[in-house]
Design an enzyme around this catalytic site. Structure first.
Site, PDB file in Angstrom:
ATOM      1  N   CYS A   1       0.839  -1.202   0.000  1.00 37.65           N
ATOM      2  CA  CYS A   1       0.000   0.000   0.000  1.00 37.65           C
ATOM      3  C   CYS A   1       0.876   1.255   0.000  1.00 37.65           C
ATOM      4  O   CYS A   1       1.696   1.445   0.911  1.00 37.65           O
ATOM      5  CB  CYS A   1      -0.918   0.005   1.221  1.00 37.65           C
ATOM      6  SG  CYS A   1      -1.879   1.532   1.382  1.00 37.65           S
TER       7      CYS A   1
ATOM      8  N   CYS B   1       0.610   3.485   3.317  1.00 31.94           N
ATOM      9  CA  CYS B   1       1.209   3.048   4.573  1.00 31.94           C
ATOM     10  C   CYS B   1       2.632   3.595   4.623  1.00 31.94           C
ATOM     11  O   CYS B   1       3.356   3.534   3.618  1.00 31.94           O
ATOM     12  CB  CYS B   1       1.218   1.518   4.670  1.00 31.94           C
ATOM     13  SG  CYS B   1      -0.419   0.792   4.899  1.00 31.94           S
TER      14      CYS B   1
ATOM     15  N   HIS C   1      -6.752   1.941   1.864  1.00 32.19           N
ATOM     16  CA  HIS C   1      -6.264   2.677   3.034  1.00 32.19           C
ATOM     17  C   HIS C   1      -7.160   3.894   3.265  1.00 32.19           C
ATOM     18  O   HIS C   1      -7.533   4.587   2.313  1.00 32.19           O
ATOM     19  CB  HIS C   1      -4.825   3.122   2.780  1.00 32.19           C
ATOM     20  CG  HIS C   1      -4.125   3.666   3.993  1.00 32.19           C
ATOM     21  ND1 HIS C   1      -3.132   2.986   4.643  1.00 32.19           N
ATOM     22  CD2 HIS C   1      -4.289   4.828   4.669  1.00 32.19           C
ATOM     23  CE1 HIS C   1      -2.692   3.709   5.660  1.00 32.19           C
ATOM     24  NE2 HIS C   1      -3.401   4.836   5.701  1.00 32.19           N
TER      25      HIS C   1
ATOM     26  N   HIS D   1      -8.441   7.219   3.310  1.00 32.18           N
ATOM     27  CA  HIS D   1      -7.925   8.468   2.759  1.00 32.18           C
ATOM     28  C   HIS D   1      -9.027   9.183   1.985  1.00 32.18           C
ATOM     29  O   HIS D   1     -10.054   8.602   1.654  1.00 32.18           O
ATOM     30  CB  HIS D   1      -6.737   8.208   1.822  1.00 32.18           C
ATOM     31  CG  HIS D   1      -7.134   7.634   0.496  1.00 32.18           C
ATOM     32  ND1 HIS D   1      -7.570   6.328   0.338  1.00 32.18           N
ATOM     33  CD2 HIS D   1      -7.198   8.186  -0.751  1.00 32.18           C
ATOM     34  CE1 HIS D   1      -7.851   6.099  -0.930  1.00 32.18           C
ATOM     35  NE2 HIS D   1      -7.652   7.210  -1.607  1.00 32.18           N
TER      36      HIS D   1
ATOM     37  N   ASN E   1     -13.958   8.801  -0.984  1.00 29.77           N
ATOM     38  CA  ASN E   1     -14.618   7.635  -1.575  1.00 29.77           C
ATOM     39  C   ASN E   1     -14.277   6.430  -0.705  1.00 29.77           C
ATOM     40  O   ASN E   1     -13.107   6.207  -0.406  1.00 29.77           O
ATOM     41  CB  ASN E   1     -14.120   7.366  -2.996  1.00 29.77           C
ATOM     42  CG  ASN E   1     -14.394   8.513  -3.951  1.00 29.77           C
ATOM     43  OD1 ASN E   1     -15.398   9.206  -3.813  1.00 29.77           O
ATOM     44  ND2 ASN E   1     -13.521   8.725  -4.905  1.00 29.77           N
TER      45      ASN E   1
ATOM     46  N   HIS F   1      -3.694   1.201   8.399  1.00 31.64           N
ATOM     47  CA  HIS F   1      -4.268   0.691   7.153  1.00 31.64           C
ATOM     48  C   HIS F   1      -5.666   0.107   7.365  1.00 31.64           C
ATOM     49  O   HIS F   1      -6.513   0.161   6.460  1.00 31.64           O
ATOM     50  CB  HIS F   1      -3.342  -0.375   6.565  1.00 31.64           C
ATOM     51  CG  HIS F   1      -3.791  -0.927   5.250  1.00 31.64           C
ATOM     52  ND1 HIS F   1      -3.502  -0.312   4.046  1.00 31.64           N
ATOM     53  CD2 HIS F   1      -4.515  -2.035   4.939  1.00 31.64           C
ATOM     54  CE1 HIS F   1      -4.024  -1.014   3.057  1.00 31.64           C
ATOM     55  NE2 HIS F   1      -4.651  -2.062   3.562  1.00 31.64           N
TER      56      HIS F   1
ATOM     57  N   GLN G   1      -9.505  12.844  -0.890  1.00 34.31           N
ATOM     58  CA  GLN G   1      -8.815  13.613  -1.908  1.00 34.31           C
ATOM     59  C   GLN G   1      -9.300  15.059  -1.867  1.00 34.31           C
ATOM     60  O   GLN G   1     -10.339  15.373  -1.294  1.00 34.31           O
ATOM     61  CB  GLN G   1      -9.071  13.022  -3.294  1.00 34.31           C
ATOM     62  CG  GLN G   1      -8.568  11.594  -3.464  1.00 34.31           C
ATOM     63  CD  GLN G   1      -8.824  11.068  -4.863  1.00 34.31           C
ATOM     64  OE1 GLN G   1      -8.265  11.581  -5.839  1.00 34.31           O
ATOM     65  NE2 GLN G   1      -9.668  10.056  -4.970  1.00 34.31           N
TER      66      GLN G   1
END
Length: 350
Positions: A70, A73, A180, A182, A169, A129, A184
């Site tokens: 990933c 990470c 993971h 997150h 999303n 994660h 945007q």
């Protein structure tokens, strides 16, 4: 909060936001990365009066890697983030918009082509994660909000940027490429169609501010999911998705940077509660999109009202709502779940 700015091997900016002042981010990105791609091209659609970004380089972006590979990470050979972090923000390696402008040819017809200038960033909510936004502590959510506020202010000041959009999303059903936790941030070179439509509707509204009037009508109604001193979460009367919740601050502000410290602190407890209720509906991890609606940089900014739109395409334990003919071709939504029933189900979920 400690804020640390550094750069990745290809020159992209990386910003750490930490709860501790002694956080060490001296680690250097030593990867051998290819040159950064040129900005997408924007093509104008005269039939819809909209811009469409064509970003061919995004076809090669990372897609659902294993946990040990990933890129979000920290501190491993393929990571975008060289050192452990609380919250990290970096320029997307495969951006829809950027300031790295190339050569662009006109395509003829009635469509204009111009560079897709702007900026796209990735916001890592935690280095864990296996976490989710709903599992973040109140303190961690506040730190994420500080990052959103910081980036909204900085990106809004960039030349050519017209709107800043923070979003998350979640879930393979939504189309994520990295599991993971997150989000945007897009800094657009134009005002997005949905924002234009909402603000134009607000301009036509008679009386007070349209968004404030909607909130006032919903605050004590049957579609409220939860509230506290500074925020109310409710299912809109004309929800487009099976489970859709809007979260409004009680005070009208244009964007996240304008929120007070008290408003930022009180957002997390309500929002993570709503997310946990969403997961509790069917006992499965719910796919969703969480979208912050902020004022554009200049367009009808005086009418805007910051709010969060959260929605899921899951309509039953083993059923998804697909945006098929009516929704995708005509933009005419048909919802399968009564909004009042959705609100009741969320209030009762655990």
């Amino acid at each position: 909060m400690k804020r640390t700015v550094t750069h990745l091997a290809d020159g992209r900016e990386l910003i750490y936001f930490d709860l501790r002042d002694d956080a060490d981010h001296s680690a250097v990105d030593t990867r051998d990365l290819p040159p950064r791609p040129y900005a997408s091209e924007l093509r104008y659609d005269p039939l819809m009066d909209e811009w469409v970004a064509v970003a061919r380089h995004r076809q090669t972006r990372t897609h659902l890697p294993s946990a040990d590979e990933c890129p979000l990470c920290p501190a491993h050979p393929g990571s975008e983030i060289p050192s452990p972090y609380d919250v990290a923000v970096f320029e997307n390696r495969f951006p829809s918009f950027s300031f790295n402008v190339g050569e662009y040819e006109q395509v003829g017809g009635l469509s204009e082509v111009r560079p897709g200038i702007g900026r796209c960033e990735v916001v890592c909510f935690t280095s864990d994660h296996d976490a989710s936004f709903s599992s973040l502590s109140d303190e961690q959510v506040e730190l994420v909000m500080e990052a959103w506020a910081d980036r909204t202010a900085e990106l809004s000041a960039l030349p050519g940027v017209e709107q800043v959009f923070c979003f998350e999303n979640r879930g393979e059903e939504i189309g994520i490429t990295l599991p993971h936790p997150h989000g945007q941030i897009y800094a657009y070179p134009y005002v997005t169609p949905r924002t234009r439509q909402m603000l134009d509707a607000a301009a036509r509204h008679r009386g007070g501010n349209l968004f404030a009037d909607v909130l006032a009508a919903e605050r004590r109604g049957p579609r409220v999911v939860g509230s506290n001193e500074h925020w109310t979460a409710f299912v809109p009367a004309a929800a487009r998705y099976p489970f859709e919740v809007h979260v409004y601050p009680h005070r009208r502000v244009p964007d996240i940077p304008a929120l007070s410290a008290e408003e930022r602190a009180s957002f997390g407890p309500l929002y993570t509660d709503v997310l946990r209720r969403l997961d509790g509906l069917f006992g499965v991890s719910m796919p969703y999109i969480a979208a912050w609606h902020q004022a554009p940089v200049t367009y009808r900014r005086d009418l805007a009202y910051l709010h969060l739109q959260l929605f899921s395409i899951r309509r039953a334990p083993n059923k998804l709502k697909y945006l098929a003919g009516s929704e995708s071709a005509m933009g005419a939504f048909v919802n399968d779940v009564l909004p009042e029933e959705a609100a009741r189900m969320l209030r009762e979920a655990r």
